[in-house]
Design a protein around this motif. Sequence first.
Motif, PDB file in Angstrom:
ATOM      1  N   THR B  29       0.857  -1.184   0.000  1.00  0.00           N
ATOM      2  CA  THR B  29       0.000   0.000   0.000  1.00  0.00           C
ATOM      3  C   THR B  29       0.895   1.237   0.000  1.00  0.00           C
ATOM      4  N   GLY B  30       0.507   2.232  -0.805  1.00  0.00           N
ATOM      5  CA  GLY B  30       1.290   3.467  -0.835  1.00  0.00           C
ATOM      6  C   GLY B  30       1.647   3.853  -2.257  1.00  0.00           C
ATOM      7  N   THR B  31       2.756   4.569  -2.402  1.00  0.00           N
ATOM      8  CA  THR B  31       3.127   5.102  -3.709  1.00  0.00           C
ATOM      9  C   THR B  31       4.263   4.302  -4.339  1.00  0.00           C
ATOM     10  N   LEU B  32       4.106   3.963  -5.613  1.00  0.00           N
ATOM     11  CA  LEU B  32       5.179   3.316  -6.368  1.00  0.00           C
ATOM     12  C   LEU B  32       5.235   3.938  -7.754  1.00  0.00           C
ATOM     13  N   VAL B  33       6.263   3.565  -8.523  1.00  0.00           N
ATOM     14  CA  VAL B  33       6.485   4.170  -9.835  1.00  0.00           C
ATOM     15  C   VAL B  33       6.705   3.072 -10.876  1.00  0.00           C
ATOM     16  N   THR B  34       6.047   3.184 -12.028  1.00  0.00           N
ATOM     17  CA  THR B  34       6.269   2.189 -13.085  1.00  0.00           C
ATOM     18  C   THR B  34       7.481   2.595 -13.922  1.00  0.00           C
ATOM     19  N   SER B  35       8.172   1.600 -14.426  1.00  0.00           N
ATOM     20  CA  SER B  35       9.219   1.864 -15.408  1.00  0.00           C
ATOM     21  C   SER B  35       9.538   0.571 -16.126  1.00  0.00           C
ATOM     22  N   ARG B  36       9.875   0.692 -17.414  1.00  0.00           N
ATOM     23  CA  ARG B  36      10.303  -0.491 -18.152  1.00  0.00           C
ATOM     24  C   ARG B  36      11.500  -0.136 -19.029  1.00  0.00           C
ATOM     25  N   ILE B  60       9.921  -0.032  -7.839  1.00  0.00           N
ATOM     26  CA  ILE B  60       9.623   0.194  -9.258  1.00  0.00           C
ATOM     27  C   ILE B  60       8.771  -0.971  -9.732  1.00  0.00           C
ATOM     28  N   TYR B  61       7.695  -0.627 -10.426  1.00  0.00           N
ATOM     29  CA  TYR B  61       6.811  -1.663 -10.979  1.00  0.00           C
ATOM     30  C   TYR B  61       7.109  -1.806 -12.465  1.00  0.00           C
ATOM     31  N   HIS B  62       7.572  -2.986 -12.878  1.00  0.00           N
ATOM     32  CA  HIS B  62       7.787  -3.258 -14.300  1.00  0.00           C
ATOM     33  C   HIS B  62       6.424  -3.437 -14.956  1.00  0.00           C
ATOM     34  N   CYS B  63       5.908  -2.368 -15.490  1.00  0.00           N
ATOM     35  CA  CYS B  63       4.534  -2.393 -15.997  1.00  0.00           C
ATOM     36  C   CYS B  63       4.320  -1.276 -17.011  1.00  0.00           C
ATOM     37  N   GLY B  64       3.653  -1.609 -18.075  1.00  0.00           N
ATOM     38  CA  GLY B  64       3.212  -0.605 -19.043  1.00  0.00           C
ATOM     39  C   GLY B  64       1.698  -0.644 -19.083  1.00  0.00           C
ATOM     40  N   PRO B  65       1.040   0.214 -18.321  1.00  0.00           N
ATOM     41  CA  PRO B  65      -0.414   0.099 -18.152  1.00  0.00           C
ATOM     42  C   PRO B  65      -1.229   0.577 -19.358  1.00  0.00           C
ATOM     43  N   ILE B  66      -2.484   0.164 -19.385  1.00  0.00           N
ATOM     44  CA  ILE B  66      -3.452   0.816 -20.275  1.00  0.00           C
ATOM     45  C   ILE B  66      -4.077   1.926 -19.444  1.00  0.00           C
ATOM     46  N   VAL B  67      -4.027   3.148 -19.972  1.00  0.00           N
ATOM     47  CA  VAL B  67      -4.481   4.317 -19.224  1.00  0.00           C
ATOM     48  C   VAL B  67      -5.442   5.113 -20.086  1.00  0.00           C
ATOM     49  N   MET B  68      -6.507   5.611 -19.477  1.00  0.00           N
ATOM     50  CA  MET B  68      -7.453   6.470 -20.203  1.00  0.00           C
ATOM     51  C   MET B  68      -7.513   7.815 -19.510  1.00  0.00           C
TER      52      MET B  68
END
Lengths: 289, 196
Positions: B29-36, B60-68
């Motif tokens: 829970t809390g704040t994280l940052v995505t990067s790939r 760091i979250y290895h993730c490329g999300p779908i964002v709207m």
Amino acid sequence: MSQFREWGVELIKKAATDLPADVESALKRSRDSEVPGSTAQNVLDNILTNIALARAESTPLCQDTGLVNFFVTAPSGTDFEALKGDLIAATREATKRGYLRPNVVQALTGKNTGDNVGENLPYFLFEVGQGPEIIVNVMLKGGGSENVGAQYRLPDARINAGRDLQGVERAMIDAVFNAQGFGCAPGVLGVCIGGDRAGSFMGAKKQLLRPIDDVNPDPELAAFEARLVEQCNKLGIGPMGFGGKNSVLAAKVGWLHRHTACFYVSLTYMCWANRRAKLIVADGKATIV
Amino acid sequence: MRKEPIRIQLPASKEQFRSLRAGDEVLLTGTLVTSRDMGHKLMVERHPEFLKPLLKGTVIYHCGPIVMEKEDGWKIISAGPTTSSREEPFQADVIAHYGIGGVIGKGGMGEKTSKAMVEHGAVYFHATGGAGALLAKRIIKVKDVHMLEEFGVPEAFWVLEVEDFPAVVTMDSIGGSLHRQILADSAARRQELLDL
């Protein structure tokens, strides 16, 4: 908006958000076969919950909605250019509506086109069919699974593989081992024996259009497909690489004639999120399955 | 019997990350940052300063999300993990430079990263690959985004607020790795199956 464009958007939406029932059933069987309470079973439970949630809310079940592949079969005389234009427009619209992540980038600069359209993308394969209907199969092919596709040239001494079915089996065991940690297991193997290099990969990709429970009409290959699954599962990689009985959901194998000097075996690996959907247009009426 | 998952509030202390062991289930829970891929290349080649306060003590979250983009801001639609091993050449440097407590991804990482995790007190959290719809539910807010124009949606740094984000620790700060064991076992099976 043209009718075909709207049907195309619905087709892509269906593929991205609603995993085919045959794939889901295979995942349920995998889930039930893992040790109760194991990480493998827990992972498959997550996967099944995710599938149901994506379907209920019409959201893409995996954020990597892949590259869009269209396989079109239509009668001769069809305006293929117009059809292609409509399906490209559908791809753009589906991206705008959030059914597809913008995945297409310029090869050298990495600049995202923002709409999943680019040079040779979406991918099209057109075939002239015998019947009066137009059939559009769409396949969403994720990057992680595409990265672990492989082509072997037999004989291959490194893996003890000769030019026979045993050699093909060994090539696929090696490829599934190498896919560990990359493509999301349990995956589906699309396999092509023979062909030239390019044709062999395309043959392998086309095998992935067959439903999981489809039985190969060639009894020898039907038995081989079952054996391939059994042998690959002995690797013990398991769901998402956590160890377990299910590393591979299914194998689909076809062949093409080859040059007598060449013997290729190609694998197109599909992650468990085996996303495909089919649009059938007959008498001006569309059905999406 | 399964153990209760360990709850972690991000950012967390080095001691908290160091106390985790391979096999532990966690809820973040809390704040994280995505990067790939593009982000990791940038972090290693340029060490951009603006990321320092964002990354300190978090993951760091290895993730490329779908964002709207909606009227009230960005909304995450689907956001599962991407293959972590692509960042293997970069991760050790990123751990050392930015003081992150770990990464979330899928598939695990290699020996170079494992060594950096031991040295700097970081861990690897494994999330379920492909479970994009399910994991998006645990992302409650998009706080910010960096390098969106330059990198595009999947590759941008998305600063996310998560609640009870589920993962399994598969690599820890004492050199433990579930991936190493499964890789060794399956390599032995491969040898047998190929009759080598």
